[in-house]
Scaffold this motif. Sequence first.
Motif, PDB file in Angstrom:
ATOM      1  N   MET A   1       0.838  -1.169   0.000  1.00 34.12           N
ATOM      2  CA  MET A   1       0.000   0.000   0.000  1.00 34.12           C
ATOM      3  C   MET A   1       0.893   1.245   0.000  1.00 34.12           C
ATOM      4  SD  MET A   1      -3.139   0.854   2.539  1.00 34.12           S
ATOM      5  CE  MET A   1      -2.452   1.638   3.965  1.00 34.12           C
ATOM      6  N   ALA A   2       0.620   2.175  -0.867  1.00 33.13           N
ATOM      7  CA  ALA A   2       1.439   3.380  -0.996  1.00 33.13           C
ATOM      8  C   ALA A   2       1.105   4.393   0.086  1.00 33.13           C
ATOM      9  CB  ALA A   2       1.241   4.003  -2.372  1.00 33.13           C
ATOM     10  N   PHE A   3       2.136   5.038   0.599  1.00 33.06           N
ATOM     11  CA  PHE A   3       1.989   6.205   1.464  1.00 33.06           C
ATOM     12  C   PHE A   3       1.994   7.415   0.545  1.00 33.06           C
ATOM     13  CE2 PHE A   3       4.191   9.699   3.706  1.00 33.06           C
ATOM     14  CZ  PHE A   3       3.269   9.929   4.710  1.00 33.06           C
ATOM     15  N   THR A   4       0.992   8.267   0.680  1.00 31.58           N
ATOM     16  CA  THR A   4       0.858   9.426  -0.200  1.00 31.58           C
ATOM     17  C   THR A   4       0.828  10.703   0.622  1.00 31.58           C
ATOM     18  OG1 THR A   4      -0.393   8.079  -1.771  1.00 31.58           O
ATOM     19  CG2 THR A   4      -0.563  10.455  -2.017  1.00 31.58           C
ATOM     20  N   THR A   5       1.555  11.705   0.157  1.00 31.44           N
ATOM     21  CA  THR A   5       1.582  13.011   0.797  1.00 31.44           C
ATOM     22  C   THR A   5       1.840  14.059  -0.266  1.00 31.44           C
ATOM     23  OG1 THR A   5       2.534  14.276   2.646  1.00 31.44           O
ATOM     24  CG2 THR A   5       4.047  12.899   1.376  1.00 31.44           C
ATOM     25  N   GLN A   6       1.628  15.313   0.075  1.00 30.10           N
ATOM     26  CA  GLN A   6       1.801  16.376  -0.913  1.00 30.10           C
ATOM     27  C   GLN A   6       2.786  17.421  -0.421  1.00 30.10           C
ATOM     28  OE1 GLN A   6      -2.377  17.507  -1.542  1.00 30.10           O
ATOM     29  NE2 GLN A   6      -2.240  16.486  -3.524  1.00 30.10           N
ATOM     30  N   ARG A   7       3.438  18.066  -1.385  1.00 30.12           N
ATOM     31  CA  ARG A   7       4.360  19.161  -1.124  1.00 30.12           C
ATOM     32  C   ARG A   7       4.085  20.260  -2.141  1.00 30.12           C
ATOM     33  NH1 ARG A   7       4.881  16.308   2.514  1.00 30.12           N
ATOM     34  NH2 ARG A   7       6.725  15.512   3.539  1.00 30.12           N
ATOM     35  N   LYS A   8       3.972  21.484  -1.661  1.00 26.97           N
ATOM     36  CA  LYS A   8       3.828  22.626  -2.551  1.00 26.97           C
ATOM     37  C   LYS A   8       5.225  23.098  -2.951  1.00 26.97           C
ATOM     38  CE  LYS A   8       1.680  27.135  -3.019  1.00 26.97           C
ATOM     39  NZ  LYS A   8       0.823  28.143  -2.385  1.00 26.97           N
ATOM     40  N   VAL A   9       5.412  23.381  -4.232  1.00 29.99           N
ATOM     41  CA  VAL A   9       6.691  23.911  -4.704  1.00 29.99           C
ATOM     42  C   VAL A   9       6.763  25.372  -4.265  1.00 29.99           C
ATOM     43  CG1 VAL A   9       8.128  24.441  -6.694  1.00 29.99           C
ATOM     44  CG2 VAL A   9       6.785  22.321  -6.667  1.00 29.99           C
ATOM     45  N   ARG A  10       7.721  25.659  -3.437  1.00 30.10           N
ATOM     46  CA  ARG A  10       7.890  26.993  -2.877  1.00 30.10           C
ATOM     47  C   ARG A  10       9.076  27.709  -3.542  1.00 30.10           C
ATOM     48  NH1 ARG A  10       4.473  27.499   1.164  1.00 30.10           N
ATOM     49  NH2 ARG A  10       3.725  25.649   2.228  1.00 30.10           N
ATOM     50  N   PHE A  11       9.136  28.995  -3.327  1.00 30.86           N
ATOM     51  CA  PHE A  11      10.216  29.820  -3.876  1.00 30.86           C
ATOM     52  C   PHE A  11      11.586  29.247  -3.504  1.00 30.86           C
ATOM     53  CE2 PHE A  11      13.025  33.569  -3.643  1.00 30.86           C
ATOM     54  CZ  PHE A  11      12.892  34.044  -4.946  1.00 30.86           C
ATOM     55  N   GLN A  12      11.716  28.745  -2.273  1.00 31.53           N
ATOM     56  CA  GLN A  12      12.989  28.195  -1.792  1.00 31.53           C
ATOM     57  C   GLN A  12      13.444  26.975  -2.584  1.00 31.53           C
ATOM     58  OE1 GLN A  12      11.537  27.331   2.164  1.00 31.53           O
ATOM     59  NE2 GLN A  12      11.590  25.140   1.799  1.00 31.53           N
ATOM     60  N   HIS A  13      12.536  26.310  -3.267  1.00 34.63           N
ATOM     61  CA  HIS A  13      12.865  25.120  -4.042  1.00 34.63           C
ATOM     62  C   HIS A  13      13.354  25.440  -5.457  1.00 34.63           C
ATOM     63  CE1 HIS A  13       9.558  23.330  -1.344  1.00 34.63           C
ATOM     64  NE2 HIS A  13      10.717  22.954  -0.853  1.00 34.63           N
ATOM     65  N   CYS A  14      13.178  26.675  -5.901  1.00 39.35           N
ATOM     66  CA  CYS A  14      13.324  26.997  -7.327  1.00 39.35           C
ATOM     67  C   CYS A  14      14.597  27.753  -7.674  1.00 39.35           C
ATOM     68  CB  CYS A  14      12.117  27.821  -7.782  1.00 39.35           C
ATOM     69  SG  CYS A  14      10.570  26.914  -7.651  1.00 39.35           S
ATOM     70  N   ASP A  15      14.988  27.591  -8.921  1.00 44.40           N
ATOM     71  CA  ASP A  15      16.082  28.383  -9.482  1.00 44.40           C
ATOM     72  C   ASP A  15      15.494  29.679 -10.047  1.00 44.40           C
ATOM     73  OD1 ASP A  15      14.947  27.792 -11.963  1.00 44.40           O
ATOM     74  OD2 ASP A  15      16.465  26.335 -12.506  1.00 44.40           O
ATOM     75  N   PRO A  16      16.325  30.573 -10.611  1.00 43.64           N
ATOM     76  CA  PRO A  16      15.788  31.836 -11.119  1.00 43.64           C
ATOM     77  C   PRO A  16      14.741  31.694 -12.227  1.00 43.64           C
ATOM     78  CG  PRO A  16      18.141  32.031 -10.799  1.00 43.64           C
ATOM     79  CD  PRO A  16      17.789  30.570 -10.605  1.00 43.64           C
ATOM     80  N   ALA A  17      14.686  30.538 -12.894  1.00 40.06           N
ATOM     81  CA  ALA A  17      13.684  30.321 -13.943  1.00 40.06           C
ATOM     82  C   ALA A  17      12.335  29.898 -13.367  1.00 40.06           C
ATOM     83  CB  ALA A  17      14.176  29.274 -14.942  1.00 40.06           C
ATOM     84  N   GLY A  18      12.265  29.672 -12.043  1.00 35.80           N
ATOM     85  CA  GLY A  18      11.002  29.274 -11.421  1.00 35.80           C
ATOM     86  C   GLY A  18      10.732  27.788 -11.463  1.00 35.80           C
TER      87      GLY A  18
END
Length: 135
Positions: A1-18
């Motif tokens: 059975m899979a464990f499922t969770t979510q993460r929002k992509v935040r500014f801290q995760h991104c390079d200058p191209a977004g």
Amino acid sequence: MAFTTQRKVRFQHCDPAGIVFYPRYFEMINSVVEDWFEEVLQHDFNKLHVESGTGVPTAAIDTQFHAPSWLGELLTFELLVQSLGRSSLTLQITAYCNEQKRLTSCSTLVFMDLNSGKSMPWTEAIRQRITVDNL
């Protein structure tokens, strides 16, 4: 059975191209594993590392990036147990945005004594949770 969770992509995760800078995915993957330990195995990382003096370092990781992820997107991560050894655990983690696969990662964790730095067998409580809930 899979464990499922979510993460929002935040500014801290991104390079200058977004788009997500690839090392940030490894931080997200680790947070998914940490949540799985707490929610499914009932051993949060404080109990595991601080109270028990044990740890689960990553011994191997192989990741394929299928498509970029963008600032503001919501990623769904699915964790599946692939195999359980005496002191190791192989996990597959897949991330999606809606139906589009963004990454697939296969990692091996090793249960170890933090004082000696040596691997050790999984405790019966953890092994039972992994077996009952995941294999």
